[in-house]
Design a protein around this motif. Structure first.
Motif, PDB file in Angstrom:
ATOM      1  N   GLU A 101       0.812  -1.360   0.018  1.00 34.50           N
ATOM      2  CA  GLU A 101       0.054  -0.074   0.102  1.00 34.50           C
ATOM      3  C   GLU A 101       1.078   1.247  -0.156  1.00 34.50           C
ATOM      4  OE1 GLU A 101      -3.871  -1.792   2.446  1.00 34.50           O
ATOM      5  OE2 GLU A 101      -2.054  -0.891   3.562  1.00 34.50           O
ATOM      6  N   ASN A 102       1.923   1.108   0.813  1.00 33.95           N
ATOM      7  CA  ASN A 102       2.921   2.184   0.602  1.00 33.95           C
ATOM      8  C   ASN A 102       3.509   2.505  -0.713  1.00 33.95           C
ATOM      9  OD1 ASN A 102       4.199   3.921   3.187  1.00 33.95           O
ATOM     10  ND2 ASN A 102       3.349   1.987   3.769  1.00 33.95           N
ATOM     11  N   LEU A 103       3.734   1.442  -1.328  1.00 32.37           N
ATOM     12  CA  LEU A 103       4.478   1.623  -2.687  1.00 32.37           C
ATOM     13  C   LEU A 103       3.177   2.107  -3.569  1.00 32.37           C
ATOM     14  CD1 LEU A 103       6.429  -1.636  -3.119  1.00 32.37           C
ATOM     15  CD2 LEU A 103       7.239   0.874  -2.829  1.00 32.37           C
ATOM     16  N   ARG A 104       2.075   1.817  -3.395  1.00 37.93           N
ATOM     17  CA  ARG A 104       0.902   2.164  -4.232  1.00 37.93           C
ATOM     18  C   ARG A 104       0.646   3.562  -4.055  1.00 37.93           C
ATOM     19  NH1 ARG A 104      -1.613  -1.434  -7.457  1.00 37.93           N
ATOM     20  NH2 ARG A 104      -0.958  -3.590  -7.058  1.00 37.93           N
ATOM     21  N   MET A 105       0.876   3.932  -2.829  1.00 39.18           N
ATOM     22  CA  MET A 105       0.455   5.502  -2.454  1.00 39.18           C
ATOM     23  C   MET A 105       1.725   6.440  -3.484  1.00 39.18           C
ATOM     24  SD  MET A 105      -1.757   6.491  -0.546  1.00 39.18           S
ATOM     25  CE  MET A 105      -1.355   8.281  -0.768  1.00 39.18           C
ATOM     26  N   GLY A 106       2.956   5.865  -3.706  1.00 39.03           N
ATOM     27  CA  GLY A 106       3.866   6.623  -4.430  1.00 39.03           C
ATOM     28  C   GLY A 106       3.237   6.785  -5.769  1.00 39.03           C
ATOM     29  N   ALA A 107       2.667   5.916  -6.283  1.00 44.90           N
ATOM     30  CA  ALA A 107       1.826   6.104  -7.561  1.00 44.90           C
ATOM     31  C   ALA A 107       0.578   6.759  -7.698  1.00 44.90           C
ATOM     32  CB  ALA A 107       1.855   4.595  -8.319  1.00 44.90           C
ATOM     33  N   TYR A 108       0.331   7.515  -6.471  1.00 44.60           N
ATOM     34  CA  TYR A 108      -0.916   8.143  -6.344  1.00 44.60           C
ATOM     35  C   TYR A 108      -1.328   9.061  -7.560  1.00 44.60           C
ATOM     36  CZ  TYR A 108      -4.631  10.923  -4.607  1.00 44.60           C
ATOM     37  OH  TYR A 108      -5.975  11.262  -4.215  1.00 44.60           O
ATOM     38  N   THR A 109      -0.357   9.818  -8.240  1.00 39.67           N
ATOM     39  CA  THR A 109      -0.470  10.818  -9.039  1.00 39.67           C
ATOM     40  C   THR A 109      -0.741  10.208 -10.274  1.00 39.67           C
ATOM     41  OG1 THR A 109       1.834  11.121  -9.304  1.00 39.67           O
ATOM     42  CG2 THR A 109       0.406  12.731  -7.904  1.00 39.67           C
ATOM     43  N   ARG A 110      -0.279   8.835 -10.582  1.00 35.09           N
ATOM     44  CA  ARG A 110      -0.479   8.204 -11.956  1.00 35.09           C
ATOM     45  C   ARG A 110      -1.608   7.385 -12.172  1.00 35.09           C
ATOM     46  NH1 ARG A 110       4.670   4.543 -11.982  1.00 35.09           N
ATOM     47  NH2 ARG A 110       3.599   3.783 -14.113  1.00 35.09           N
ATOM     48  N   SER A 111      -2.015   7.524 -13.615  1.00 33.17           N
ATOM     49  CA  SER A 111      -3.425   6.810 -14.104  1.00 33.17           C
ATOM     50  C   SER A 111      -3.006   5.967 -15.049  1.00 33.17           C
ATOM     51  CB  SER A 111      -4.503   7.798 -14.320  1.00 33.17           C
ATOM     52  OG  SER A 111      -3.846   8.838 -15.216  1.00 33.17           O
ATOM     53  N   ASP A 112      -1.650   5.546 -15.448  1.00 31.63           N
ATOM     54  CA  ASP A 112      -1.444   4.869 -16.794  1.00 31.63           C
ATOM     55  C   ASP A 112      -1.415   3.321 -15.978  1.00 31.63           C
ATOM     56  OD1 ASP A 112       1.860   3.998 -16.046  1.00 31.63           O
ATOM     57  OD2 ASP A 112       0.951   5.932 -15.137  1.00 31.63           O
ATOM     58  N   ASN A 113      -1.463   2.239 -16.903  1.00 28.45           N
ATOM     59  CA  ASN A 113      -1.669   0.880 -16.541  1.00 28.45           C
ATOM     60  C   ASN A 113      -0.209   0.267 -16.392  1.00 28.45           C
ATOM     61  OD1 ASN A 113      -1.274   0.800 -19.314  1.00 28.45           O
ATOM     62  ND2 ASN A 113      -3.300   0.300 -19.627  1.00 28.45           N
ATOM     63  N   GLU A 114       0.776   0.807 -16.126  1.00 29.40           N
ATOM     64  CA  GLU A 114       2.152   0.502 -16.036  1.00 29.40           C
ATOM     65  C   GLU A 114       2.522   0.231 -14.399  1.00 29.40           C
ATOM     66  OE1 GLU A 114       4.935   1.949 -18.660  1.00 29.40           O
ATOM     67  OE2 GLU A 114       3.419   1.764 -20.261  1.00 29.40           O
ATOM     68  N   VAL A 115       1.709   0.646 -13.780  1.00 31.55           N
ATOM     69  CA  VAL A 115       1.941   0.535 -12.130  1.00 31.55           C
ATOM     70  C   VAL A 115       2.456  -0.700 -11.614  1.00 31.55           C
ATOM     71  CG1 VAL A 115       1.065   1.187  -9.683  1.00 31.55           C
ATOM     72  CG2 VAL A 115       0.577   2.633 -11.610  1.00 31.55           C
ATOM     73  N   GLU A 116       1.463  -1.565 -12.343  1.00 34.82           N
ATOM     74  CA  GLU A 116       1.896  -3.254 -11.934  1.00 34.82           C
ATOM     75  C   GLU A 116       3.510  -3.530 -12.262  1.00 34.82           C
ATOM     76  OE1 GLU A 116      -0.385  -4.854  -9.939  1.00 34.82           O
ATOM     77  OE2 GLU A 116      -1.525  -2.877 -10.293  1.00 34.82           O
ATOM     78  N   SER A 117       3.681  -3.165 -13.320  1.00 32.51           N
ATOM     79  CA  SER A 117       5.159  -3.563 -13.753  1.00 32.51           C
ATOM     80  C   SER A 117       6.132  -2.982 -13.150  1.00 32.51           C
ATOM     81  CB  SER A 117       5.412  -3.285 -15.192  1.00 32.51           C
ATOM     82  OG  SER A 117       5.237  -1.911 -15.775  1.00 32.51           O
ATOM     83  N   ASP A 118       5.813  -1.470 -12.605  1.00 35.57           N
ATOM     84  CA  ASP A 118       6.839  -0.883 -11.879  1.00 35.57           C
ATOM     85  C   ASP A 118       7.033  -1.267 -10.531  1.00 35.57           C
ATOM     86  OD1 ASP A 118       7.297   0.819 -13.833  1.00 35.57           O
ATOM     87  OD2 ASP A 118       6.744   2.617 -13.303  1.00 35.57           O
ATOM     88  N   GLU A 131       9.494  -9.912   0.146  1.00 36.90           N
ATOM     89  CA  GLU A 131       9.041 -10.821   1.328  1.00 36.90           C
ATOM     90  C   GLU A 131       8.036 -10.343   2.260  1.00 36.90           C
ATOM     91  OE1 GLU A 131      12.985 -11.624   2.996  1.00 36.90           O
ATOM     92  OE2 GLU A 131      13.731 -12.089   1.090  1.00 36.90           O
ATOM     93  N   ARG A 132       8.105  -8.949   2.345  1.00 35.85           N
ATOM     94  CA  ARG A 132       7.117  -8.258   3.686  1.00 35.85           C
ATOM     95  C   ARG A 132       6.154  -7.615   2.821  1.00 35.85           C
ATOM     96  NH1 ARG A 132      12.161  -9.063   5.143  1.00 35.85           N
ATOM     97  NH2 ARG A 132      12.853  -9.450   7.255  1.00 35.85           N
ATOM     98  N   ILE A 133       5.616  -8.311   2.130  1.00 35.45           N
ATOM     99  CA  ILE A 133       4.657  -7.328   1.156  1.00 35.45           C
ATOM    100  C   ILE A 133       3.430  -6.775   2.171  1.00 35.45           C
ATOM    101  CG2 ILE A 133       3.154  -9.040   0.372  1.00 35.45           C
ATOM    102  CD1 ILE A 133       3.835  -8.161  -2.382  1.00 35.45           C
ATOM    103  N   ASN A 134       3.006  -7.735   3.052  1.00 37.70           N
ATOM    104  CA  ASN A 134       1.564  -7.337   3.848  1.00 37.70           C
ATOM    105  C   ASN A 134       2.080  -6.906   5.208  1.00 37.70           C
ATOM    106  OD1 ASN A 134      -0.298  -8.058   1.822  1.00 37.70           O
ATOM    107  ND2 ASN A 134       0.271 -10.263   2.268  1.00 37.70           N
ATOM    108  N   GLN A 135       3.451  -6.675   5.212  1.00 36.95           N
ATOM    109  CA  GLN A 135       3.723  -6.261   6.730  1.00 36.95           C
ATOM    110  C   GLN A 135       3.472  -4.668   6.774  1.00 36.95           C
ATOM    111  OE1 GLN A 135       7.322  -8.080   7.943  1.00 36.95           O
ATOM    112  NE2 GLN A 135       7.569  -6.592   9.580  1.00 36.95           N
ATOM    113  N   VAL A 136       3.256  -4.292   7.955  1.00 38.42           N
ATOM    114  CA  VAL A 136       2.806  -2.804   8.165  1.00 38.42           C
ATOM    115  C   VAL A 136       4.112  -2.151   8.410  1.00 38.42           C
ATOM    116  CG1 VAL A 136       2.016  -1.109   9.820  1.00 38.42           C
ATOM    117  CG2 VAL A 136       0.741  -3.317   9.413  1.00 38.42           C
ATOM    118  N   ALA A 137       4.133  -1.062   7.685  1.00 36.99           N
ATOM    119  CA  ALA A 137       5.525  -0.328   7.582  1.00 36.99           C
ATOM    120  C   ALA A 137       6.060   0.215   8.863  1.00 36.99           C
ATOM    121  CB  ALA A 137       5.300   0.729   6.585  1.00 36.99           C
TER     122      ALA A 137
END
Lengths: 258, 291
Positions: A101-118, A131-137
């Motif tokens: 979720e933290n990483l996705r917040m970084g892409a907040y301003t983007r609306s293209d569909n390459e967020v997943e590949s980034d 490894e810690r994808i679901n851990q709270v930051a």
């Protein structure tokens, strides 16, 4: 420096912190695809410079140009939308959001569909984060949080990434690791970066071009290998002792810029 | 059977407290200041619905009027933030708190001016409609209150957990500066949080009106909801609902089995107890900042 027009340029930037003049006419250039470092001690105005560029502080005078367009005085979110992302000092992750979720917040301003590949790109550079994808930051270690903060900055796919003291509070080994990744991101992904650091040694080795800041002014500028070799930098920023006749210096060197 | 009856009524009024507490917590999390006008926003929402629905006024159909009233109150909430609260952006929280108390007074007097100070009741489709299950009497209003609360909770949960905007609101409440660096328009987000708080306040107001008469001073109920928010841990949305339910349930039982007056004291006594035993509330989400 002269072959390409700079991605980011500041011209005679002046900014105040209350009554204190924190920037006294700062002019710098960051060319595309390069790492430019700003060195300086505490209170030199490095962080103020970054805050002014990203719009959190408004400059009193001067211009900030992103690809030739003036951006000074804009709201911070407008500046991010134009392509300046910041990795703030002290990490500043969102403590109750998990890593992804933290990483996705970084892409907040983007609306293209390459967020997943980034996202995958970030995980490939920081496998620890995957490894810690679901851990709270908030429960990550300092080094992990720093990696998360850098990854989050990359997710904006910025034209220029501002890094504010990525070495802060980390062990020397971790500092090496993080700077290796910073260097790789620059060469492999072509990310233009502005790197503010107190750790002159590691910063000058990672960057292409450097500025030295003291009490709100740029006092020295040059290619990093030139700066590394300069006697002033060695004495005041790298802690190298000059040789003298009695193995002990008899006078204190004066800085040549004052 | 008597216990079940008391419990049901308690849950229904607890849902109302919980929804007002939700508004407190939403605004507190986003802007780190307490909106003491939350109860008065509920009152205003209820009166706007009354204006739209009652045959003495505009007489719109009930199910059309509710979304309309929610939209109007959301707009009022946004406007309050954008035009008044935002001017204090960066000032001490204390100033904002005093300001919201003042806003509460103003709303109360405006409502009194427009609709009068006499209690009025909202015309709902379920006045006096009861369901009976072997001695247990369930009012349609209670079914409505509980059902709507569940629905609204689910909607809010989905909004905060699944949508980009909801995530940005969470992020901005956790670290405002970092949210700025991510390109989140923090000021506009704060306005939207006030809009959501206005919307939930309206729902709470309609629920309250469905169970009894309303008058401009009903906003003082907000103080009880404030206690609910404190019990739940100021900063946790599920905690706010739970705190509301606890207070809602404790009241009728204290009234039935305690001496006269106990039911008025019970919610605050419980708040004091929680503050002593678990100072951060039941669902504490407080983390001391590491250097």
């Amino acid at each position: 420096m002269a072959d390409k027009s700079p991605v980011l340029e500041t011209r005679n930037l002046e900014a105040f912190y209350g009554a204190v003049m924190a920037l006294r006419g700062v002019s710098i250039e960051v060319p595309e695809g390069k790492i430019v470092t700003i060195l300086g001690a505490n209170g030199a105005g490095k962080t103020t410079l970054l805050k002014t560029i990203s719009g959190v502080l408004d400059p009193e005078k001067g211009q900030i140009l992103l690809n030739g367009e003036e951006i000074q005085g804009m709201e911070p979110d407008a500046i991010v939308r134009r392509g300046i992302a910041q990795v703030p000092e002290g990490r500043e992750v969102f403590p109750f959001l998990n890593v992804e979720e933290n990483l996705r917040m970084g892409a907040y301003t983007r609306s293209d569909n390459e967020v997943e590949s980034d996202l995958e790109m970030v995980y490939s550079y920081f496998p620890m984060l995957k490894e810690r994808i679901n851990q709270v930051a908030g429960f990550l270690s300092g080094g992990q949080q720093q990696m998360l903060a850098i990854g989050r900055g990359l997710m904006a796919r910025p034209k220029i990434l501002l890094l504010d003291e990525p070495s802060l509070g980390l062990s020397p080994l971790l500092v090496q690791e993080i700077f290796t990744i910073i260097k790789r991101l620059n060469t492999e992904q072509g990310v233009t970066m502005m790197l503010v650091e107190q750790n002159a040694n590691v910063a000058l080795k990672a960057a292409h071009y450097g500025y030295v800041m003291e009490i709100g002014r740029i006092v020295m500028a040059g290619e990093c290998n030139v700066l590394l070799a300069s006697e002033d930098i060695q004495e005041f920023y790298l802690g190298v002792r000059g040789e003298s006749q009695r193995a002990q210096k008899r006078w204190k060197r004066k800085k040549t810029w004052r | 059977m008597e216990v079940a009856q008391l419990l049901l009524g308690g849950i229904a009024s607890g849902c109302i407290y919980g929804l007002i507490a939700l508004g407190f917590v939403l605004i507190y999390k986003a802007t780190e200041s307490v909106n003491f006008a939350q109860g008065d926003m509920m009152m205003l929402g209820a009166f706007i619905t009354l204006q739209l629905v009652n045959t003495d006024y505009w007489g719109l159909p009930f199910w059309l009027a509710i979304p309309l009233a929610i939209a109007i109150m959301a707009a009022i909430g946004y406007a309050l933030e954008a035009l008044i609260i935002r001017k204090l952006f960066g000032q001490p929280q204390f100033a904002v708190v005093i300001l919201t108390i003042a806003i509460g007074f103003v709303l109360r007097f405006i409502a009194g001016f427009i609709w009068g100070h006499e209690p009025q009741s909202l015309e709902t489709p379920f006045i006096g409609v009861n369901l009976r299950f072997s001695g247990l009497v369930i009012g349609m209003d209670e079914v409505f209150v509980i059902g709507v609360t569940l629905l609204l909770t689910l909607l809010l949960y989905l909004f905060f957990a699944k949508t980009k905007l909801g995530m940005a609101m969470q992020a901005a409440s956790q670290n405002q500066l970092a949210a700025y660096y991510m390109g989140v328009p923090v000021k506009r987000i704060n306005g939207l949080v006030w809009a959501i708080a206005g919307g939930t306040a309206t729902v709470a107001g309609v629920m309250f009106a469905a169970r009894g008469a309303i008058d401009p001073s009903m906003g003082l109920l907000g103080i009880k909801a404030f206690a609910a928010a404190v019990i739940g841990g100021f900063g946790s949305l599920p905690g706010a609902l739970l705190g509301g339910l606890i207070i809602g349930i404790i009241e009728p039982f204290a009234a039935r089995y305690g001496a006269p007056g106990y039911s008025q004291i019970a919610p605050y006594a419980l708040m004091l107890l929680v503050l002593i035993v678990r100072p951060n509330g039941i669902f504490s989400q407080v983390q001391s900042k590491k250097v």
